[in-house]
Design an enzyme around this catalytic site. Structure first.
Site, PDB file in Angstrom:
ATOM      1  NE  ARG A  15      -1.119   2.474   2.871  1.00 49.73           N
ATOM      2  CZ  ARG A  15      -0.570   3.607   3.322  1.00 49.73           C
ATOM      3  NH1 ARG A  15      -0.559   4.699   2.582  1.00 49.73           N
ATOM      4  NH2 ARG A  15       0.001   3.655   4.523  1.00 49.73           N
ATOM      5  CG  HIS A 205       3.662   4.722   9.297  1.00 51.67           C
ATOM      6  ND1 HIS A 205       2.912   3.838   8.556  1.00 51.67           N
ATOM      7  CD2 HIS A 205       4.127   5.619   8.391  1.00 51.67           C
ATOM      8  CE1 HIS A 205       2.918   4.172   7.287  1.00 51.67           C
ATOM      9  NE2 HIS A 205       3.649   5.275   7.157  1.00 51.67           N
ATOM     10  CG  HIS A 207       7.367   7.851   5.580  1.00 51.06           C
ATOM     11  ND1 HIS A 207       7.234   7.364   4.303  1.00 51.06           N
ATOM     12  CD2 HIS A 207       6.159   7.688   6.166  1.00 51.06           C
ATOM     13  CE1 HIS A 207       5.986   6.931   4.119  1.00 51.06           C
ATOM     14  NE2 HIS A 207       5.308   7.119   5.236  1.00 51.06           N
ATOM     15  CB  CYS A 238       1.904  10.436   1.576  1.00 50.01           C
ATOM     16  SG  CYS A 238       0.268  11.111   1.277  1.00 50.01           S
TER      17      CYS A 238
HETATM   18  P1  HMG Z   1     -12.906  14.398  -3.520  1.00 50.59           P
HETATM   19  O1  HMG Z   1     -12.511  14.714  -4.952  1.00 50.59           O
HETATM   20  O2  HMG Z   1     -13.093  15.519  -2.580  1.00 50.59           O
HETATM   21  O3  HMG Z   1     -14.154  13.416  -3.430  1.00 50.59           O
HETATM   22  O4  HMG Z   1     -11.768  13.424  -2.968  1.00 50.59           O
HETATM   23  P2  HMG Z   1     -15.610  13.441  -3.946  1.00 50.59           P
HETATM   24  O5  HMG Z   1     -16.448  12.879  -2.882  1.00 50.59           O
HETATM   25  O6  HMG Z   1     -15.955  14.793  -4.521  1.00 50.59           O
HETATM   26  O7  HMG Z   1     -15.536  12.393  -5.146  1.00 50.59           O
HETATM   27  C1  HMG Z   1     -14.826  12.642  -6.346  1.00 50.59           C
HETATM   28  C2  HMG Z   1     -14.889  11.377  -7.211  1.00 50.59           C
HETATM   29  O8  HMG Z   1     -14.190  10.310  -6.566  1.00 50.59           O
HETATM   30  C3  HMG Z   1     -16.319  10.880  -7.417  1.00 50.59           C
HETATM   31  O9  HMG Z   1     -16.333  10.207  -8.659  1.00 50.59           O
HETATM   32  C4  HMG Z   1     -16.491   9.856  -6.317  1.00 50.59           C
HETATM   33  O10 HMG Z   1     -17.455   8.895  -6.593  1.00 50.59           O
HETATM   34  C5  HMG Z   1     -15.111   9.217  -6.278  1.00 50.59           C
HETATM   35  P3  HMG Z   1     -16.905  10.925  -9.995  1.00 50.59           P
HETATM   36  O11 HMG Z   1     -18.314  11.253  -9.676  1.00 50.59           O
HETATM   37  O12 HMG Z   1     -16.035  12.168 -10.203  1.00 50.59           O
HETATM   38  O13 HMG Z   1     -16.716   9.885 -11.053  1.00 50.59           O
HETATM   39  N1  HMG Z   1     -14.754   8.651  -4.989  1.00 50.59           N
HETATM   40  C6  HMG Z   1     -14.228   7.423  -4.833  1.00 50.59           C
HETATM   41  N2  HMG Z   1     -13.921   6.462  -5.718  1.00 50.59           N
HETATM   42  C7  HMG Z   1     -13.419   5.319  -5.224  1.00 50.59           C
HETATM   43  N3  HMG Z   1     -13.218   5.106  -3.913  1.00 50.59           N
HETATM   44  C8  HMG Z   1     -13.512   6.042  -2.994  1.00 50.59           C
HETATM   45  C9  HMG Z   1     -14.045   7.255  -3.451  1.00 50.59           C
HETATM   46  N4  HMG Z   1     -14.452   8.391  -2.834  1.00 50.59           N
HETATM   47  C10 HMG Z   1     -14.879   9.218  -3.772  1.00 50.59           C
HETATM   48  N5  HMG Z   1     -13.295   5.815  -1.709  1.00 50.59           N
HETATM   49  C11 HMG Z   1     -11.164  11.570  -1.573  1.00 50.59           C
HETATM   50  C12 HMG Z   1     -11.860  12.926  -1.657  1.00 50.59           C
HETATM   51  C13 HMG Z   1     -11.068  11.219  -0.112  1.00 50.59           C
HETATM   52  C14 HMG Z   1     -11.962  10.548  -2.340  1.00 50.59           C
HETATM   53  C15 HMG Z   1      -9.761  11.697  -2.216  1.00 50.59           C
HETATM   54  O14 HMG Z   1      -9.139  12.802  -1.651  1.00 50.59           O
HETATM   55  C16 HMG Z   1      -8.884  10.485  -2.007  1.00 50.59           C
HETATM   56  O15 HMG Z   1      -9.174   9.418  -2.523  1.00 50.59           O
HETATM   57  N6  HMG Z   1      -7.764  10.656  -1.295  1.00 50.59           N
HETATM   58  C17 HMG Z   1      -6.841   9.557  -1.010  1.00 50.59           C
HETATM   59  C18 HMG Z   1      -5.466  10.092  -0.746  1.00 50.59           C
HETATM   60  C19 HMG Z   1      -4.516   8.970  -0.459  1.00 50.59           C
HETATM   61  O16 HMG Z   1      -4.719   7.833  -0.831  1.00 50.59           O
HETATM   62  N7  HMG Z   1      -3.404   9.309   0.230  1.00 50.59           N
HETATM   63  C20 HMG Z   1      -2.412   8.332   0.598  1.00 50.59           C
HETATM   64  C21 HMG Z   1      -2.794   7.494   1.794  1.00 50.59           C
HETATM   65  S1  HMG Z   1      -2.476   8.282   3.340  1.00 50.59           S
HETATM   66  C22 HMG Z   1      -0.789   8.028   3.618  1.00 50.59           C
HETATM   67  O17 HMG Z   1      -0.082   7.549   2.770  1.00 50.59           O
HETATM   68  C23 HMG Z   1      -0.235   8.351   4.966  1.00 50.59           C
HETATM   69  C24 HMG Z   1       0.056   7.111   5.834  1.00 50.59           C
HETATM   70  O18 HMG Z   1       0.989   6.257   5.199  1.00 50.59           O
HETATM   71  C25 HMG Z   1       0.658   7.558   7.184  1.00 50.59           C
HETATM   72  C26 HMG Z   1       1.820   8.540   7.007  1.00 50.59           C
HETATM   73  O19 HMG Z   1       2.883   8.125   6.560  1.00 50.59           O
HETATM   74  O20 HMG Z   1       1.582   9.720   7.284  1.00 50.59           O
HETATM   75  C27 HMG Z   1      -1.221   6.326   6.107  1.00 50.59           C
HETATM   76 MG    MG Z   2       3.150   6.448   5.276  1.00 51.83          MG
END
Ligand code: HMG
Ligand code: MG
Length: 301
Positions: A15, A205, A207, A238
């Site tokens: 992931r 966690h 990095h 990220c």
């Molecule tokens: P948004 O654009 O504000 O969302 O994004 P929305 O509700 O307006 O939806 C936009 C479109 O996305 C729509 O589709 C929704 O249906 C779809 P459209 O009508 O345009 O075709 N949608 C989805 N599709 C699939 N799965 C979903 C989903 N939700 C909405 N769950 C949103 C908001 C949260 C969706 C977006 O910002 C997002 O997906 N962000 C993810 C970011 C991410 O993955 N970051 C990395 C993980 S965190 C990390 O790495 C940190 C960690 O490792 C710890 C650390 O190191 O700090 C954990």
């Molecule tokens: Mg991370």
């Protein structure tokens, strides 16, 4: 020295490790990688994330990855919202991870929402998930530093962790997202969390952006933390945190712990075979110390 006899490794390579990869890694390579990691002894792992494919195209095959890999281990998937939970439920996932930044600016860049709104929404979703018997993990980003806001107050991180613990999560994974924390900061935060939050699993966690992750793990061990998120080959980062490079490499952490007579149940020879599965599909070389030495040894045999 305050050291445990055993540590749990939570592998986040499939992931966190892959989400930042430029080129799409074929689903079959991802699932072979996961299966090899399991064969090497990993029992808790972040398999993928049910996030928007527009935001993170690499994770667009989350359902297929899960379908090929679910078993009785703790297979964690990340979900940013209700839609993510519904997709995870449709794929029969048991262990769900939410993710929230202590820093409001980071949270908005990462999931387009304020930290406060995220917490309030998640309180309801956590209650529903717990009522259905799911394992719930909360990943706390920017627990020490934020790429936009700078230093984060320790009290703010502790407060957010306490709020989520009170909301019912089973685990808190507390992250140094951009690899800025010093071992003194790791010790200070994790000591306080350990003292106050005895009812939840506490995981660190790190990095490894500035090569401080092993020192930070050592400091967290001294603070009583026995669970660490790590990533095969040191992959990770990220996409919405500028400067966030790889997680600390699992093989380097396992090597250090085993040298300290701390059991991890990870077989390093088999673990190297797992990295060999993913390495050809990556846009950068594997740079962990243990992996490079293992490969040099093979070449000179
Ligand atoms: P948004 O654009 O504000 O969302 O994004 P929305 O509700 O307006 O939806 C936009 C479109 O996305 C729509 O589709 C929704 O249906 C779809 P459209 O009508 O345009 O075709 N949608 C989805 N599709 C699939 N799965 C979903 C989903 N939700 C909405 N769950 C949103 C908001 C949260 C969706 C977006 O910002 C997002 O997906 N962000 C993810 C970011 C991410 O993955 N970051 C990395 C993980 S965190 C990390 O790495 C940190 C960690 O490792 C710890 C650390 O190191 O700090 C954990
Ligand atoms: Mg991370």
């Amino acid at each position: 020295m305050n050291l445990p006899k055993k540590v749990t490794i939570i592998e986040v390579g499939p992931r966190d490790g892959l989400q930042n990869e430029k080129h799409f890694v074929p689903t079959e390579v991802k699932t072979n990688f996961i299966k090899k990691l399991k064969a090497a002894g990993i029992k808790e792992m972040e398999l993928t994330s049910f996030v928007s494919p527009k935001w993170v195209p690499q994770m667009r095959d989350a359902s297929e990855v899960v379908e090929a890999c679910l078993d009785s281990d703790r297979n964690i998937v990340l979900t940013p919202n209700q839609k993510g939970i519904e997709r995870a439920m449709a794929a029969s996932c048991e262990a769900i991870a939410l993710f929230i930044g202590v820093s409001d600016t980071f949270n908005r860049k990462n999931i387009n929402q304020s930290t406060r709104d995220s917490v309030e929404e998640w309180k309801t979703m956590i209650a529903a998930l717990k009522a259905q018997g799911h394992f719930v993990r909360a990943c706390i980003s920017t627990a020490f530093y934020c790429p936009f806001e700078g230093k984060i107050a320790e009290t703010a991180t502790i407060h957010l962790c306490e709020e989520l613990a009170n909301a019912g999560v089973d685990e808190l994974s507390v992250a140094d997202t951009i690899g800025m924390a010093a071992p003194t900061e790791s010790y200070s935060l994790f000591s306080k969390l350990h003292e106050r939050l005895s009812g939840v699993l506490l995981t660190a966690h790190f990095h490894d952006t500035r090569k401080l992750a092993l020192a930070n793990i050592y400091a967290a061990l001294q603070a009583g933390i026995h669970r660490f998120d790590t990533s095969a080959g040191g992959l990770g980062g990220c996409p919405f945190a500028p400067g966030a490079t790889g997680n600390v490499a699992t093989e380097d952490v396992v090597f250090m712990l085993e040298r300290m007579n701390i059991k991890t149940d990870v077989n390093l020879d088999q673990f190297i075979e797992a990295i060999d599965v993913i390495a050809p599909s990556l846009s950068r070389p594997i740079e962990s110390g243990y992996y490079r030495l293992a490969k040099n040894k093979e070449r000179t045999k």
